[in-house]
Design a protein around this motif. Structure first.
Motif, PDB file in Angstrom:
ATOM      1  N   VAL A 170      -6.122  -9.206  -5.246  1.00 50.62           N
ATOM      2  CA  VAL A 170      -5.695  -8.234  -4.242  1.00 50.62           C
ATOM      3  C   VAL A 170      -5.091  -6.990  -4.901  1.00 50.62           C
ATOM      4  O   VAL A 170      -5.357  -5.857  -4.484  1.00 50.62           O
ATOM      5  CB  VAL A 170      -4.670  -8.868  -3.272  1.00 50.62           C
TER       6      VAL A 170
ATOM      7  N   PRO B 183     -10.545   0.966  -4.025  1.00 52.56           N
ATOM      8  CA  PRO B 183     -10.906   1.298  -2.632  1.00 52.56           C
ATOM      9  C   PRO B 183     -12.268   0.738  -2.276  1.00 52.56           C
ATOM     10  O   PRO B 183     -13.116   0.538  -3.158  1.00 52.56           O
ATOM     11  CB  PRO B 183     -10.894   2.826  -2.608  1.00 52.56           C
ATOM     12  N   ALA B 184     -12.459   0.473  -1.025  1.00 53.41           N
ATOM     13  CA  ALA B 184     -13.732  -0.078  -0.571  1.00 53.41           C
ATOM     14  C   ALA B 184     -14.869   0.903  -0.830  1.00 53.41           C
ATOM     15  O   ALA B 184     -14.698   2.115  -0.663  1.00 53.41           O
ATOM     16  CB  ALA B 184     -13.653  -0.397   0.929  1.00 53.41           C
TER      17      ALA B 184
ATOM     18  N   GLU C 161       0.839  -1.203   0.000  1.00 57.60           N
ATOM     19  CA  GLU C 161       0.000   0.000   0.000  1.00 57.60           C
ATOM     20  C   GLU C 161       0.871   1.249   0.000  1.00 57.60           C
ATOM     21  O   GLU C 161       0.569   2.231  -0.693  1.00 57.60           O
ATOM     22  CB  GLU C 161      -0.917  -0.007   1.232  1.00 57.60           C
TER      23      GLU C 161
ATOM     24  N   THR D 276      -7.979  -4.775  -6.798  1.00 56.44           N
ATOM     25  CA  THR D 276      -9.134  -4.216  -6.096  1.00 56.44           C
ATOM     26  C   THR D 276      -8.958  -2.727  -5.861  1.00 56.44           C
ATOM     27  O   THR D 276      -7.893  -2.265  -5.477  1.00 56.44           O
ATOM     28  CB  THR D 276      -9.364  -4.905  -4.738  1.00 56.44           C
TER      29      THR D 276
ATOM     30  N   SER E 235      -4.600  -0.609  -3.307  1.00 51.42           N
ATOM     31  CA  SER E 235      -5.425   0.548  -2.966  1.00 51.42           C
ATOM     32  C   SER E 235      -5.779   0.532  -1.484  1.00 51.42           C
ATOM     33  O   SER E 235      -6.051  -0.528  -0.926  1.00 51.42           O
ATOM     34  CB  SER E 235      -6.720   0.534  -3.791  1.00 51.42           C
TER      35      SER E 235
ATOM     36  N   GLY F 171      -8.025   1.170   1.932  1.00 51.76           N
ATOM     37  CA  GLY F 171      -9.445   1.000   2.223  1.00 51.76           C
ATOM     38  C   GLY F 171      -9.933  -0.432   2.218  1.00 51.76           C
ATOM     39  O   GLY F 171     -11.064  -0.702   2.610  1.00 51.76           O
ATOM     40  N   ARG F 172      -9.102  -1.385   1.757  1.00 52.26           N
ATOM     41  CA  ARG F 172      -9.527  -2.786   1.718  1.00 52.26           C
ATOM     42  C   ARG F 172      -8.581  -3.685   2.523  1.00 52.26           C
ATOM     43  O   ARG F 172      -8.525  -4.884   2.294  1.00 52.26           O
ATOM     44  CB  ARG F 172      -9.591  -3.285   0.269  1.00 52.26           C
ATOM     45  N   HIS F 173      -7.858  -3.086   3.431  1.00 54.21           N
ATOM     46  CA  HIS F 173      -6.864  -3.828   4.196  1.00 54.21           C
ATOM     47  C   HIS F 173      -7.461  -5.053   4.877  1.00 54.21           C
ATOM     48  O   HIS F 173      -6.978  -6.169   4.713  1.00 54.21           O
ATOM     49  CB  HIS F 173      -6.247  -2.893   5.241  1.00 54.21           C
ATOM     50  N   THR F 174      -8.507  -4.824   5.659  1.00 52.58           N
ATOM     51  CA  THR F 174      -9.105  -5.916   6.425  1.00 52.58           C
ATOM     52  C   THR F 174      -9.674  -6.986   5.509  1.00 52.58           C
ATOM     53  O   THR F 174      -9.488  -8.186   5.741  1.00 52.58           O
ATOM     54  CB  THR F 174     -10.211  -5.380   7.347  1.00 52.58           C
ATOM     55  N   ARG F 175     -10.344  -6.561   4.445  1.00 49.99           N
ATOM     56  CA  ARG F 175     -10.944  -7.520   3.512  1.00 49.99           C
ATOM     57  C   ARG F 175      -9.865  -8.350   2.818  1.00 49.99           C
ATOM     58  O   ARG F 175      -9.986  -9.572   2.706  1.00 49.99           O
ATOM     59  CB  ARG F 175     -11.796  -6.779   2.489  1.00 49.99           C
ATOM     60  N   ASN F 176      -8.802  -7.702   2.353  1.00 47.54           N
ATOM     61  CA  ASN F 176      -7.721  -8.433   1.694  1.00 47.54           C
ATOM     62  C   ASN F 176      -6.995  -9.359   2.667  1.00 47.54           C
ATOM     63  O   ASN F 176      -6.571 -10.457   2.297  1.00 47.54           O
ATOM     64  CB  ASN F 176      -6.720  -7.457   1.070  1.00 47.54           C
TER      65      ASN F 176
END
Length: 203
Positions: free
Chosen positions: A189, A194-195, A138, A192, A144, A146-151
Motif C-alpha cells: 500500500v 498513482p493509478a 494520503e 504503490t 499516493s 488515485g488508488r484509494h478504492t483499490r487499496n
C-alpha cells in the motif's frame, strides 16, 4: 443514563441477540423504554441510529486513533491499525466463535433483503475505518493519490483472509504467517504509485 445512551444500549442488546436485527425505530424505542419521538430527536433517521451504534462498537473494540499517532512512522501506524482489527479475534477458539456467528447470521440464512442490509451495515463501517486510515496517510503524502478504492478493497480482503486463517486448524504458527502477510500488505500500500490512466476497452 441519559436517553441517548439508553437508546444505544437497547440497540446494542438487540444486535447482540441477533446480528441480522433490523433495528427499526419502533422496536429500539420500545426496548429502550422511550417514545418514538424521543428516539427521533436523538437519531433523526434509522441510518443515523445504525451509524452511531456501529461507531460505538468500533470505538470499544479499537480505542484511540492509532493512524494519527505521529510519534510513529506511517508504516508502523498502518500496521498497528491492521493489528487492532484482528486483536478482538484473539485465539483460534475466539476466531471460530466469531466466524460461526457470521456464518449463522449472514451465510446460512436465505439472502433476504433484511439479511443483506444487516451485512452491508457492518461492511460500510469497516470500509469507513480503512478509508479513514488511507485518507490520513494520503494527506501526509505517505500514500499516493488515485488508488484509494483499490487499496481499500485490498486491505479489507487481507483482513478477511487473515481472520479466517485464525479460525482454521493450521499446523504452523498463525502469528508468524500473519505478521509476514501484514508487513507485505503495508509495504504494498505504501509503495504503490498513482493509478494508471484507463486504457481502451479490450474486446
Amino acid at each position: 443514563m441519559d436517553t441517548r445512551e439508553k437508546i444505544l444500549q437497547a440497540a446494542a442488546e438487540m444486535l447482540a441477540e441477533d446480528m441480522a436485527a433490523k433495528l427499526s425505530v419502533r422496536a429500539v424505542a420500545a426496548r429502550a423504554g422511550v417514545s418514538v419521538g424521543s428516539l427521533r430527536f436523538h437519531f433523526p433517521t434509522q441510518r443515523a441510529l445504525q451509524d452511531s451504534l456501529l461507531a460505538r462498537i468500533y470505538e470499544h473494540l479499537l480505542p484511540g486513533d492509532a493512524i494519527r499517532d505521529r510519534t510513529l512512522p506511517p508504516r508502523e501506524r498502518l500496521l498497528n491499525c491492521l493489528r487492532q482489527v484482528l486483536a478482538p479475534l484473539g485465539t483460534r477458539e475466539d476466531a471460530r466463535t466469531a466466524w460461526g456467528t457470521v456464518y449463522r447470521a449472514f451465510i446460512e440464512p436465505e439472502p433476504t433483503e433484511e439479511v443483506r442490509a444487516a451485512y452491508l451495515r457492518f461492511e460500510r463501517e469497516a470500509e469507513r475505518r480503512v478509508e479513514h486510515w488511507l485518507t490520513v496517510l494520503e494527506e501526509e503524502g505517505a500514500v499516493s493519490p488515485g488508488r484509494h478504492t483499490r487499496n481499500l478493497r485490498f486491505l479489507l480482503t487481507v483482513l478477511n483472509g487473515l481472520s479466517v486463517e485464525r479460525a482454521l486448524p493450521s499446523g504452523e504458527s498463525v502469528l508468524i504467517a500473519e505478521t509476514e502477510t501484514l508487513n507485505a500488505a503495508v509495504d504494498h500500500v505504501l509503495s504503490t504509485g498513482p493509478a494508471p490512466p484507463a486504457g481502451p476497452a479490450r474486446p
